[in-house]
Structure formats: structure tokens, C-alpha cells
Motif scaffolding. Structure first.
Motif, PDB file in Angstrom:
ATOM      1  N   LEU A  51      -6.235   7.213   0.787  1.00 36.54           N
ATOM      2  CA  LEU A  51      -6.975   6.008   0.415  1.00 36.54           C
ATOM      3  C   LEU A  51      -7.589   6.146  -0.977  1.00 36.54           C
ATOM      4  O   LEU A  51      -7.620   5.179  -1.741  1.00 36.54           O
ATOM      5  CB  LEU A  51      -8.035   5.687   1.471  1.00 36.54           C
ATOM      6  CG  LEU A  51      -7.454   5.295   2.837  1.00 36.54           C
ATOM      7  CD1 LEU A  51      -8.565   5.164   3.877  1.00 36.54           C
ATOM      8  CD2 LEU A  51      -6.625   4.027   2.758  1.00 36.54           C
ATOM      9  N   ALA A  52      -8.055   7.344  -1.333  1.00 31.69           N
ATOM     10  CA  ALA A  52      -8.591   7.574  -2.678  1.00 31.69           C
ATOM     11  C   ALA A  52      -7.473   7.439  -3.711  1.00 31.69           C
ATOM     12  O   ALA A  52      -7.644   6.805  -4.760  1.00 31.69           O
ATOM     13  CB  ALA A  52      -9.244   8.951  -2.763  1.00 31.69           C
ATOM     14  N   PHE A  53      -6.329   8.013  -3.411  1.00 26.77           N
ATOM     15  CA  PHE A  53      -5.150   7.943  -4.271  1.00 26.77           C
ATOM     16  C   PHE A  53      -4.769   6.483  -4.516  1.00 26.77           C
ATOM     17  O   PHE A  53      -4.547   6.059  -5.650  1.00 26.77           O
ATOM     18  CB  PHE A  53      -4.015   8.704  -3.577  1.00 26.77           C
ATOM     19  CG  PHE A  53      -2.680   8.666  -4.250  1.00 26.77           C
ATOM     20  CD1 PHE A  53      -2.384   9.522  -5.295  1.00 26.77           C
ATOM     21  CD2 PHE A  53      -1.694   7.793  -3.814  1.00 26.77           C
ATOM     22  CE1 PHE A  53      -1.130   9.517  -5.896  1.00 26.77           C
ATOM     23  CE2 PHE A  53      -0.438   7.770  -4.409  1.00 26.77           C
ATOM     24  CZ  PHE A  53      -0.163   8.639  -5.460  1.00 26.77           C
ATOM     25  N   CYS A  54      -4.755   5.701  -3.452  1.00 24.15           N
ATOM     26  CA  CYS A  54      -4.399   4.288  -3.555  1.00 24.15           C
ATOM     27  C   CYS A  54      -5.442   3.506  -4.345  1.00 24.15           C
ATOM     28  O   CYS A  54      -5.094   2.648  -5.162  1.00 24.15           O
ATOM     29  CB  CYS A  54      -4.235   3.684  -2.166  1.00 24.15           C
ATOM     30  SG  CYS A  54      -2.815   4.323  -1.257  1.00 24.15           S
ATOM     31  N   SER A  55      -6.717   3.804  -4.123  1.00 22.62           N
ATOM     32  CA  SER A  55      -7.781   3.063  -4.809  1.00 22.62           C
ATOM     33  C   SER A  55      -7.786   3.341  -6.309  1.00 22.62           C
ATOM     34  O   SER A  55      -8.316   2.553  -7.080  1.00 22.62           O
ATOM     35  CB  SER A  55      -9.148   3.383  -4.199  1.00 22.62           C
ATOM     36  OG  SER A  55      -9.544   4.693  -4.531  1.00 22.62           O
ATOM     37  N   GLN A  56      -7.170   4.443  -6.714  1.00 21.49           N
ATOM     38  CA  GLN A  56      -7.070   4.779  -8.136  1.00 21.49           C
ATOM     39  C   GLN A  56      -5.842   4.137  -8.777  1.00 21.49           C
ATOM     40  O   GLN A  56      -5.564   4.358  -9.947  1.00 21.49           O
ATOM     41  CB  GLN A  56      -7.022   6.296  -8.316  1.00 21.49           C
ATOM     42  CG  GLN A  56      -8.296   6.984  -7.884  1.00 21.49           C
ATOM     43  CD  GLN A  56      -8.135   8.479  -7.736  1.00 21.49           C
ATOM     44  OE1 GLN A  56      -7.040   9.025  -7.909  1.00 21.49           O
ATOM     45  NE2 GLN A  56      -9.206   9.157  -7.395  1.00 21.49           N
ATOM     46  N   PRO A  64       2.878   0.974   1.774  1.00 23.18           N
ATOM     47  CA  PRO A  64       1.694   0.212   2.180  1.00 23.18           C
ATOM     48  C   PRO A  64       0.416   1.023   2.013  1.00 23.18           C
ATOM     49  O   PRO A  64       0.441   2.254   2.061  1.00 23.18           O
ATOM     50  CB  PRO A  64       1.956  -0.066   3.663  1.00 23.18           C
ATOM     51  CG  PRO A  64       2.812   1.067   4.113  1.00 23.18           C
ATOM     52  CD  PRO A  64       3.672   1.426   2.927  1.00 23.18           C
ATOM     53  N   LEU A  65      -0.685   0.321   1.841  1.00 20.75           N
ATOM     54  CA  LEU A  65      -1.995   0.967   1.791  1.00 20.75           C
ATOM     55  C   LEU A  65      -2.296   1.626   3.132  1.00 20.75           C
ATOM     56  O   LEU A  65      -2.829   2.722   3.185  1.00 20.75           O
ATOM     57  CB  LEU A  65      -3.076  -0.068   1.463  1.00 20.75           C
ATOM     58  CG  LEU A  65      -4.527   0.412   1.539  1.00 20.75           C
ATOM     59  CD1 LEU A  65      -4.792   1.482   0.482  1.00 20.75           C
ATOM     60  CD2 LEU A  65      -5.478  -0.758   1.361  1.00 20.75           C
ATOM     61  N   ARG A  66      -1.959   0.956   4.211  1.00 14.53           N
ATOM     62  CA  ARG A  66      -2.236   1.464   5.555  1.00 14.53           C
ATOM     63  C   ARG A  66      -0.916   1.690   6.305  1.00 14.53           C
ATOM     64  O   ARG A  66      -0.526   0.906   7.166  1.00 14.53           O
ATOM     65  CB  ARG A  66      -3.107   0.464   6.318  1.00 14.53           C
ATOM     66  CG  ARG A  66      -4.527   0.307   5.788  1.00 14.53           C
ATOM     67  CD  ARG A  66      -5.382   1.561   5.986  1.00 14.53           C
ATOM     68  NE  ARG A  66      -5.380   2.054   7.348  1.00 14.53           N
ATOM     69  CZ  ARG A  66      -6.244   1.686   8.284  1.00 14.53           C
ATOM     70  NH1 ARG A  66      -7.201   0.842   8.010  1.00 14.53           N
ATOM     71  NH2 ARG A  66      -6.154   2.183   9.506  1.00 14.53           N
ATOM     72  N   ALA A  72       3.200   1.490  12.736  1.00 16.97           N
ATOM     73  CA  ALA A  72       2.706   1.880  14.065  1.00 16.97           C
ATOM     74  C   ALA A  72       3.792   1.870  15.130  1.00 16.97           C
ATOM     75  O   ALA A  72       3.811   2.737  15.998  1.00 16.97           O
ATOM     76  CB  ALA A  72       1.552   0.970  14.485  1.00 16.97           C
ATOM     77  N   THR A  73       4.705   0.928  15.048  1.00 15.79           N
ATOM     78  CA  THR A  73       5.781   0.844  16.050  1.00 15.79           C
ATOM     79  C   THR A  73       7.145   1.165  15.453  1.00 15.79           C
ATOM     80  O   THR A  73       8.168   0.862  16.039  1.00 15.79           O
ATOM     81  CB  THR A  73       5.834  -0.577  16.664  1.00 15.79           C
ATOM     82  OG1 THR A  73       6.110  -1.523  15.621  1.00 15.79           O
ATOM     83  CG2 THR A  73       4.533  -0.921  17.361  1.00 15.79           C
ATOM     84  N   LYS A  74       7.115   1.798  14.276  1.00 15.68           N
ATOM     85  CA  LYS A  74       8.377   2.069  13.577  1.00 15.68           C
ATOM     86  C   LYS A  74       8.570   3.549  13.271  1.00 15.68           C
ATOM     87  O   LYS A  74       9.254   3.900  12.324  1.00 15.68           O
ATOM     88  CB  LYS A  74       8.419   1.254  12.285  1.00 15.68           C
ATOM     89  CG  LYS A  74       8.394  -0.236  12.542  1.00 15.68           C
ATOM     90  CD  LYS A  74       8.299  -1.016  11.269  1.00 15.68           C
ATOM     91  CE  LYS A  74       8.329  -2.484  11.599  1.00 15.68           C
ATOM     92  NZ  LYS A  74       7.226  -3.216  11.086  1.00 15.68           N
ATOM     93  N   GLY A  75       7.915   4.421  14.046  1.00 21.55           N
ATOM     94  CA  GLY A  75       8.081   5.851  13.857  1.00 21.55           C
ATOM     95  C   GLY A  75       6.816   6.612  13.528  1.00 21.55           C
ATOM     96  O   GLY A  75       6.836   7.844  13.448  1.00 21.55           O
ATOM     97  N   TRP A  76       5.710   5.905  13.317  1.00 24.14           N
ATOM     98  CA  TRP A  76       4.453   6.569  12.950  1.00 24.14           C
ATOM     99  C   TRP A  76       4.026   7.559  14.023  1.00 24.14           C
ATOM    100  O   TRP A  76       4.032   7.253  15.207  1.00 24.14           O
ATOM    101  CB  TRP A  76       3.348   5.537  12.759  1.00 24.14           C
ATOM    102  CG  TRP A  76       2.050   6.167  12.364  1.00 24.14           C
ATOM    103  CD1 TRP A  76       1.032   6.522  13.185  1.00 24.14           C
ATOM    104  CD2 TRP A  76       1.649   6.536  11.044  1.00 24.14           C
ATOM    105  NE1 TRP A  76       0.018   7.081  12.459  1.00 24.14           N
ATOM    106  CE2 TRP A  76       0.367   7.108  11.145  1.00 24.14           C
ATOM    107  CE3 TRP A  76       2.253   6.436   9.789  1.00 24.14           C
ATOM    108  CZ2 TRP A  76      -0.326   7.572  10.038  1.00 24.14           C
ATOM    109  CZ3 TRP A  76       1.560   6.905   8.690  1.00 24.14           C
ATOM    110  CH2 TRP A  76       0.294   7.464   8.810  1.00 24.14           C
TER     111      TRP A  76
END
Length: 95
Positions: A51-56, A64-66, A72-76
Motif C-alpha cells: 500500500l505504501a508502494f502504491c501510494s507513492q 490493482p491497488l487491492r 479473491a475468487t481468482k486464485g488469491w
């Protein structure tokens, strides 16, 4: 009185028309396996670091950010799985 515009609704980015609206509409995200492969090369090793990496502003537009929500339903499996290479038996045993 509330008015609904279901027939005109496109998306939140479209509704909010923020700076990312056009980017979000036109961007296509990588599939889970390709996204994980790319994410592992970028450096972050935890959700906090991600999240820090993305916010920079370092996140590629194809990720995706998240990812935990998008995939969630695609291999996570977990943040650790998404951001780190799996340990080999030799690595676990300290060889």
C-alpha cells in the motif's frame, strides 16, 4: 425524494469523474498469475509495504491497488503468496 438513475449508471469513477476516472475505465488488469509474477518483482513484501508502494505512485496500471479483493475468487491465497516467491525445500532447511 430520492431519484434513481439505474439506466444511466456506469461506474463510481465515471460518477465521481476524478483524475483516475478515465484511467480506470480504459485500464485492463492482468490475470492473477501474471499479476502475481509481476508483483513479486517490484519489491514490497507485505500488504503494508504494498500500500505504501502504491501510494507513492509506483504501482503499474495493470495491477490493482487491492489484489486481495480483485483476485479473491481468482486464485488469491495470501499477501505472502502474492508478493513473495515460494520457499524451496533447500531454502527452508538453510542450505
Amino acid at each position: 425524494d430520492m431519484v434513481w438513475y439505474a439506466d444511466e449508471w456506469e461506474s463510481w469513477p465515471d460518477f465521481l469523474d476524478g483524475p483516475e476516472a478515465g484511467v480506470l475505465r480504459s485500464r485492463s488488469l492482468l490475470g492473477f498469475e501474471d499479476a502475481r509474477r509481476l508483483a513479486r518483482t517490484l519489491g514490497p513484501r507485505s500488504s503494508t509495504q504494498w500500500l505504501a508502494f502504491c501510494s507513492q505512485g509506483h504501482r503499474p496500471s495493470t495491477l490493482p491497488l487491492r489484489p486481495d479483493m480483485v483476485y479473491a475468487t481468482k486464485g488469491w491465497v495470501s499477501w505472502k503468496d502474492f508478493l513473495r516467491e515460494p520457499e524451496t525445500d533447500a531454502h527452508r532447511e538453510g542450505r
